[in-house]
Design an enzyme around this catalytic site. Structure first.
Site, mmCIF file in Angstrom:
data_model
loop_
_atom_site.group_PDB
_atom_site.id
_atom_site.type_symbol
_atom_site.label_atom_id
_atom_site.label_comp_id
_atom_site.label_asym_id
_atom_site.label_seq_id
_atom_site.Cartn_x
_atom_site.Cartn_y
_atom_site.Cartn_z
ATOM 1 N N SER A 1 -8.868 -6.334 8.593
ATOM 2 C CA SER A 1 -8.307 -4.993 8.804
ATOM 3 C C SER A 1 -9.045 -4.190 9.872
ATOM 4 C CB SER A 1 -8.391 -4.251 7.468
ATOM 5 O OG SER A 1 -8.195 -2.870 7.649
ATOM 6 N N GLU B 1 -9.786 -1.317 9.464
ATOM 7 C CA GLU B 1 -10.751 -0.480 8.734
ATOM 8 C C GLU B 1 -12.177 -0.998 8.915
ATOM 9 O OE1 GLU B 1 -10.585 2.499 6.563
ATOM 10 O OE2 GLU B 1 -8.957 2.647 7.997
ATOM 11 N N TYR C 1 -13.632 -0.216 0.819
ATOM 12 C CA TYR C 1 -12.579 -1.135 1.278
ATOM 13 C C TYR C 1 -12.989 -1.790 2.601
ATOM 14 C CZ TYR C 1 -8.177 -2.766 3.314
ATOM 15 O OH TYR C 1 -7.208 -3.543 3.922
HETATM 16 P P1 NAP Z 1 -0.034 -4.314 -0.722
HETATM 17 O O1 NAP Z 1 1.410 -3.971 -0.497
HETATM 18 O O2 NAP Z 1 -0.891 -3.357 -1.462
HETATM 19 O O3 NAP Z 1 -0.058 -5.725 -1.506
HETATM 20 C C1 NAP Z 1 -1.228 -6.211 -2.104
HETATM 21 C C2 NAP Z 1 -0.902 -7.455 -2.891
HETATM 22 O O4 NAP Z 1 -2.112 -7.941 -3.494
HETATM 23 C C3 NAP Z 1 0.102 -7.257 -4.046
HETATM 24 O O5 NAP Z 1 0.972 -8.353 -4.077
HETATM 25 C C4 NAP Z 1 -0.800 -7.267 -5.265
HETATM 26 O O6 NAP Z 1 -0.148 -7.727 -6.434
HETATM 27 C C5 NAP Z 1 -1.843 -8.286 -4.838
HETATM 28 N N1 NAP Z 1 -3.091 -8.219 -5.612
HETATM 29 C C6 NAP Z 1 -3.876 -7.143 -5.825
HETATM 30 N N2 NAP Z 1 -4.952 -7.477 -6.559
HETATM 31 C C7 NAP Z 1 -4.849 -8.798 -6.819
HETATM 32 C C8 NAP Z 1 -5.643 -9.738 -7.525
HETATM 33 N N3 NAP Z 1 -6.776 -9.373 -8.142
HETATM 34 N N4 NAP Z 1 -5.244 -11.029 -7.581
HETATM 35 C C9 NAP Z 1 -4.088 -11.416 -6.989
HETATM 36 N N5 NAP Z 1 -3.274 -10.576 -6.316
HETATM 37 C C10 NAP Z 1 -3.661 -9.283 -6.218
HETATM 38 O O7 NAP Z 1 -0.757 -4.634 0.659
HETATM 39 P P2 NAP Z 1 -0.120 -4.956 2.111
HETATM 40 O O8 NAP Z 1 0.039 -3.675 2.847
HETATM 41 O O9 NAP Z 1 1.008 -5.892 1.975
HETATM 42 O O10 NAP Z 1 -1.356 -5.688 2.809
HETATM 43 C C11 NAP Z 1 -1.538 -7.094 2.710
HETATM 44 C C12 NAP Z 1 -2.964 -7.453 3.040
HETATM 45 O O11 NAP Z 1 -3.285 -7.024 4.352
HETATM 46 C C13 NAP Z 1 -4.019 -6.811 2.143
HETATM 47 O O12 NAP Z 1 -5.087 -7.715 2.024
HETATM 48 C C14 NAP Z 1 -4.468 -5.594 2.936
HETATM 49 O O13 NAP Z 1 -5.780 -5.225 2.554
HETATM 50 C C15 NAP Z 1 -4.401 -6.152 4.338
HETATM 51 N N6 NAP Z 1 -4.153 -5.211 5.417
HETATM 52 C C16 NAP Z 1 -3.099 -4.364 5.354
HETATM 53 C C17 NAP Z 1 -2.832 -3.524 6.425
HETATM 54 C C18 NAP Z 1 -1.650 -2.595 6.409
HETATM 55 O O14 NAP Z 1 -1.639 -1.661 7.235
HETATM 56 N N7 NAP Z 1 -0.653 -2.817 5.554
HETATM 57 C C19 NAP Z 1 -3.655 -3.569 7.570
HETATM 58 C C20 NAP Z 1 -4.717 -4.475 7.598
HETATM 59 C C21 NAP Z 1 -4.945 -5.304 6.531
HETATM 60 P P3 NAP Z 1 0.529 -6.741 -7.537
HETATM 61 O O15 NAP Z 1 1.975 -6.622 -7.121
HETATM 62 O O16 NAP Z 1 0.331 -7.512 -8.790
HETATM 63 O O17 NAP Z 1 -0.200 -5.444 -7.498
HETATM 64 O O1 F7E Z 2 -4.203 6.709 5.440
HETATM 65 C C1 F7E Z 2 -4.808 10.306 6.204
HETATM 66 C C2 F7E Z 2 -5.972 9.493 5.641
HETATM 67 O O2 F7E Z 2 -3.853 5.647 3.219
HETATM 68 C C3 F7E Z 2 -4.029 6.928 6.831
HETATM 69 C C4 F7E Z 2 -4.233 0.331 4.480
HETATM 70 O O3 F7E Z 2 -3.087 -0.468 4.651
HETATM 71 O O4 F7E Z 2 -4.438 0.685 6.830
HETATM 72 C C5 F7E Z 2 -4.304 1.349 5.591
HETATM 73 O O5 F7E Z 2 -5.409 2.207 5.352
HETATM 74 C C6 F7E Z 2 -4.682 8.229 7.245
HETATM 75 C C7 F7E Z 2 -6.104 8.437 6.724
HETATM 76 O O6 F7E Z 2 -3.977 4.217 5.340
HETATM 77 C C8 F7E Z 2 -3.088 11.791 3.394
HETATM 78 O O7 F7E Z 2 -7.118 10.316 5.462
HETATM 79 C C9 F7E Z 2 -3.871 12.458 5.293
HETATM 80 O O8 F7E Z 2 -6.904 8.934 7.766
HETATM 81 O O9 F7E Z 2 -1.992 5.568 4.942
HETATM 82 P P1 F7E Z 2 -3.442 5.548 4.652
HETATM 83 P P2 F7E Z 2 -5.441 3.739 5.778
HETATM 84 O O10 F7E Z 2 -6.498 4.394 4.995
HETATM 85 O O11 F7E Z 2 -5.494 3.857 7.260
HETATM 86 C C10 F7E Z 2 -5.586 -0.162 6.964
HETATM 87 C C11 F7E Z 2 -5.536 -0.815 8.306
HETATM 88 C C12 F7E Z 2 -5.746 -1.095 5.827
HETATM 89 O O12 F7E Z 2 -6.271 -2.200 5.994
HETATM 90 C C13 F7E Z 2 -5.459 -0.569 4.467
HETATM 91 O O13 F7E Z 2 -5.212 -1.637 3.547
HETATM 92 O O14 F7E Z 2 -3.919 9.307 6.708
HETATM 93 N N1 F7E Z 2 -4.112 11.122 5.212
HETATM 94 N N2 F7E Z 2 -3.244 12.885 4.197
HETATM 95 C C14 F7E Z 2 -3.641 10.683 4.035
HETATM 96 N N3 F7E Z 2 -3.627 9.442 3.495
HETATM 97 C C15 F7E Z 2 -3.033 9.287 2.291
HETATM 98 N N4 F7E Z 2 -2.976 8.058 1.748
HETATM 99 N N5 F7E Z 2 -2.504 10.374 1.606
HETATM 100 C C16 F7E Z 2 -2.493 11.643 2.124
HETATM 101 O O15 F7E Z 2 -1.997 12.570 1.485
#
Ligand code: NAP
Ligand code: F7E
Length: 322
Positions: A125, A127, A149
């Site tokens: 990520s 992050e 995270y």
């Molecule tokens: P998501 O919608 O939150 O999906 C997470 C998945 O992980 C769900 O299927 C959840 O299952 C499963 N899970 C959680 N805890 C688990 C455990 N202990 N054992 C097995 N499965 C588990 O996340 P996403 O946005 O699709 O992201 C996919 C991956 O990419 C994650 O690793 C995330 O950290 C990473 N990532 C996401 C982003 C982004 O912007 N979306 C960016 C960079 C990296 P349940 O349905 O049972 O909860």
């Molecule tokens: O926050 C600001 C908050 O929770 C984005 C995950 O998929 O991307 C995701 O992480 C920004 C932050 O995503 C609210 O402070 C303001 O600056 O949508 P977010 P994230 O933290 O960037 C990375 C790449 C991952 O890997 C993660 O799995 O938005 N913000 N107001 C808020 N955020 C939330 N959630 N809620 C608010 O009300």
């Protein structure tokens, strides 16, 4: 592609559902690792239920991972499972580490012992860049994570590199910047905004409470990003790739455009609430996807504006019960 077997963890999540659609369209036999929940979370995959083979398992449980790899003998493993919400990682830092960090070690060990030639994709990520030390961020930018995270993802990133170097396994990291879609979890800021915009526009809500509107992110479309995951495992060698759009926008810009989709002014509805500020913020992220473009021929297709429009339309449909 005929005959290949893929194991996807996190199949019920946003990315898991799009990736599964892609793999099925390419003729893969798809296995999904899903954990037991009292109420199964199938919202994102209800259209895929009959096409996927489910294996019960959890990244916290080594024996279930050993069994998963041994029983389906995958050609490719996509590890998308995680405690993926940054905010929750301060509330549950130990769980976040158990799943996102040690969980990856468990999975890599299961592969090493049971199917060492399987190709492995790790969902790393942006992050990990956290308090960024250079702009834009590339594969060479040093990490400075700002949350439990982010730290957990740095751990698993290096484990993935280490298994590649120690055991000559095909292990790749996708360093993905934020990517969104109508299937995004409701607590993430983009979906929280588009769902509220729909509710306000339909007269079902009157305000939207948010935290830091000045945070900036490089937001893309999840459907584009899962293609990059697959491309990484088809590349001739394992490697690490930044996947991003090369544009950064503030939360404020996202809110403004989302409200303008329904002809409203966000200033009339948005309330800044300190409850949603983070203990340590990632102020700005901006990715350089040049390496993926050159080596994988990958490029994002959906623009920032198109993404917002797609999400608002979908939430209008979901919320409109008339
Ligand atoms: P998501 O919608 O939150 O999906 C997470 C998945 O992980 C769900 O299927 C959840 O299952 C499963 N899970 C959680 N805890 C688990 C455990 N202990 N054992 C097995 N499965 C588990 O996340 P996403 O946005 O699709 O992201 C996919 C991956 O990419 C994650 O690793 C995330 O950290 C990473 N990532 C996401 C982003 C982004 O912007 N979306 C960016 C960079 C990296 P349940 O349905 O049972 O909860
Ligand atoms: O926050 C600001 C908050 O929770 C984005 C995950 O998929 O991307 C995701 O992480 C920004 C932050 O995503 C609210 O402070 C303001 O600056 O949508 P977010 P994230 O933290 O960037 C990375 C790449 C991952 O890997 C993660 O799995 O938005 N913000 N107001 C808020 N955020 C939330 N959630 N809620 C608010 O009300």
């Amino acid at each position: 592609m005929e005959g290949k077997v893929a194991l996807v963890t996190g199949l019920t999540g946003q990315d898991g559902s799009y990736l599964t659609e892609l793999l099925l369209s390419k003729g893969y036999d798809v296995y999904g690792l899903v954990r037991r929940l009292s109420s199964p979370s199938t919202t994102n995959i209800k259209h895929l239920l009959s096409e996927v083979n489910f294996i019960q398992g959890d990244l916290i449980d080594q024996s279930s991972l050993d069994n998963a790899i041994y029983s389906c003998k995958p050609d490719e493993v996509y590890n998308l499972a995680a405690q993926s919400f940054v905010g929750t990682s301060w509330e549950q830092p130990v769980l976040t580490g158990e799943v996102n960090a040690i969980g990856v070690t468990r999975l890599l060990e299961a592969i090493r012992k049971n199917k060492k030639d399987a190709k492995f994709y790790q969902a790393s990520s942006s992050e990990m860049f956290g308090k960024v030390v250079e702009m834009p961020q590339t594969e060479k930018t040093p990490f400075y994570p700002r949350s439990p995270y982010g730290i957990s993802k740095v751990y698993s990133y290096y484990y993935t590199v280490n298994y590649r170097e120690s055991y000559d396994m095909f292990c790749s990291n996708g360093i993905l910047f934020n990517h969104e879609s109508p299937r995004r979890g409701i607590e993430f800021v983009t979906r929280k905004i588009t769902d509220s915009v729909a509710k306000i526009s339909l007269g079902l809500a009157s305000e939207l409470r948010l935290g830091n509107l000045d945070a900036k992110r490089d937001w893309g479309f999840a459907g584009d990003y899962v293609k990059a995951m697959w491309m990484m495992l088809q590349h001739d060698k394992p490697d690490d790739f930044v996947i991003a759009t090369g544009e950064t926008h503030s939360v404020r810009e996202f809110v403004e455009l989302a409200f303008s989709e329904v002809g409203l002014d966000y200033k009339d509805y948005v309330v800044v609430d300190p409850k949603f500020f983070r203990p340590a913020e990632v102020n700005i992220l901006l990715g350089d996807y040049g390496k993926a473009k050159n080596l994988l021929k990958w490029e994002p297709e959906v623009s920032f504006k198109e993404l917002i429009s797609m999400m608002v339309k979908s939430d209008l449909d979901k919320n409109d019960v008339r």
